[in-house]
Design an enzyme around this catalytic site. Structure first.
Site, PDB file in Angstrom:
ATOM      1  CB  SER A  63       6.020   3.591   3.703  1.00 16.65           C
ATOM      2  OG  SER A  63       4.432   3.419   3.723  1.00 16.65           O
TER       3      SER A  63
HETATM    4  N1  SAH Z   1       2.528   6.939   3.194  1.00 15.78           N
HETATM    5  C1  SAH Z   1       1.494   5.865   4.287  1.00 15.78           C
HETATM    6  C2  SAH Z   1       1.978   4.733   4.088  1.00 15.78           C
HETATM    7  C3  SAH Z   1       0.360   4.581   4.772  1.00 15.78           C
HETATM    8  S1  SAH Z   1      -0.154   2.820   4.662  1.00 15.78           S
HETATM    9  C4  SAH Z   1       3.076   6.593   5.413  1.00 15.78           C
HETATM   10  O1  SAH Z   1       4.570   6.606   5.008  1.00 15.78           O
HETATM   11  O2  SAH Z   1       2.682   6.929   6.571  1.00 15.78           O
HETATM   12  C5  SAH Z   1      -0.825   2.934   3.069  1.00 15.78           C
HETATM   13  C6  SAH Z   1      -2.495   4.250   3.553  1.00 15.78           C
HETATM   14  O3  SAH Z   1      -3.239   3.535   2.605  1.00 15.78           O
HETATM   15  C7  SAH Z   1      -3.226   3.663   5.134  1.00 15.78           C
HETATM   16  O4  SAH Z   1      -3.661   4.753   5.234  1.00 15.78           O
HETATM   17  C8  SAH Z   1      -4.622   2.723   4.803  1.00 15.78           C
HETATM   18  O5  SAH Z   1      -5.773   3.573   5.362  1.00 15.78           O
HETATM   19  C9  SAH Z   1      -4.563   3.839   3.391  1.00 15.78           C
HETATM   20  N2  SAH Z   1      -5.801   2.660   2.369  1.00 15.78           N
HETATM   21  C10 SAH Z   1      -5.678   1.900   1.633  1.00 15.78           C
HETATM   22  N3  SAH Z   1      -7.086   1.785   0.895  1.00 15.78           N
HETATM   23  C11 SAH Z   1      -7.058   2.939   0.434  1.00 15.78           C
HETATM   24  C12 SAH Z   1      -8.482   3.319  -0.425  1.00 15.78           C
HETATM   25  N4  SAH Z   1      -8.691   3.298  -1.062  1.00 15.78           N
HETATM   26  N5  SAH Z   1      -8.306   4.725  -0.437  1.00 15.78           N
HETATM   27  C13 SAH Z   1      -7.464   5.780  -0.205  1.00 15.78           C
HETATM   28  N6  SAH Z   1      -6.814   5.007   1.265  1.00 15.78           N
HETATM   29  C14 SAH Z   1      -6.470   3.979   1.369  1.00 15.78           C
END
Ligand code: SAH
Length: 216
Positions: A63
């Site tokens: 993010s």
């Molecule tokens: N906070 C993270 C943002 C990651 S992007 C950072 O700063 O790096 C969002 C993440 O949510 C991705 O890694 C994706 O794989 C995960 N995601 C999407 N759907 C999901 C679900 N149903 N359960 C768990 N994780 C999920």
């Protein structure tokens, strides 16, 4: 990027975030204490101290720092609190939460991302985080109820299981909306009448996808 260049870029991002006025000094101090470059792979490290989202493995994104600051601040964390995070991704937001809360439970649907995040948290000697691979739509019932819940993937509506795992008067922060359109970042408080939300900003997150990823 040399160490000096990295230090300068880091300081410039810190100043930029301070000028944005989106979070308290305490939140920003924690953001500044976590080296974002650790959470990016080699080809993307040069993007670490720019205020933008950047690619991570499995087609996901880390993010944008401004958004991490806003979401962290909206949670109103206290050192006694337990937090559930949905979407570990790189582990960057997780690391920041861990420095402001008692314990962070974080769920990710990709094994690879969860393993890489665990390694980075080890490097930073963060030991108040538990990671698991699962579908965040189900939350993590074993450790519920949580004082705070943060969702870092976009969902059209807050999953019911998450509401049921939040303490009364607890806060949930999530990007609500579908992938085609801009999503709204909502800060919701659980009252006796249900969730009451306020809009914080327009944001753009990768979608929350059902089920555990079957690759990696
Ligand atoms: N906070 C993270 C943002 C990651 S992007 C950072 O700063 O790096 C969002 C993440 O949510 C991705 O890694 C994706 O794989 C995960 N995601 C999407 N759907 C999901 C679900 N149903 N359960 C768990 N994780 C999920």
């Amino acid at each position: 990027m040399s160490e000096d260049e990295e230090a300068i870029a880091r300081a410039e991002l810190a100043m930029h975030l301070r000028r944005q006025n989106v979070a308290s000094r305490a939140t920003l101090a924690v953001l500044e204490s976590v080296p974002r470059s650790l959470f990016l792979s080699a080809p993307h490290k040069r993007l670490a101290y720019q205020d933008r989202a950047a690619p991570i493995d499995c087609g996901q994104t880390i993010s944008q720092p401004t958004v991490v600051a806003m979401m962290t601040d909206a949670l109103e964390l206290e050192p006694t609190m337990t937090v559930l995070e949905i979407g570990t991704g790189s582990g960057y937001q997780t690391a920041i939460l861990s420095r402001l809360a008692h314990h962070v439970y974080s769920v990710e649907r990709y094994h690879l991302l969860s393993e890489l995040a665990a390694e980075r948290l080890r490097v930073l000697r963060i030991d108040n985080v538990s990671l698991c691979v699962g579908d965040g739509h189900d939350g993590w019932p074993e450790h519920a109820p949580y004082d705070r819940i943060i969702v870092t993937a976009a969902t059209p509506a807050v999953p019911e299981a998450l509401v049921s795992q939040l303490k009364l008067d607890g806060i949930l922060v999530a990007p609500i909306g579908d992938q085609e359109h801009t999503q709204e970042l909502l800060k919701c408080r659980l009252t006796a009448d249900g969730l009451e939300g306020e809009r914080i900003a327009d944001v753009r997150f990768v979608p929350m996808v059902a089920g555990v990823a079957d690759v990696l």
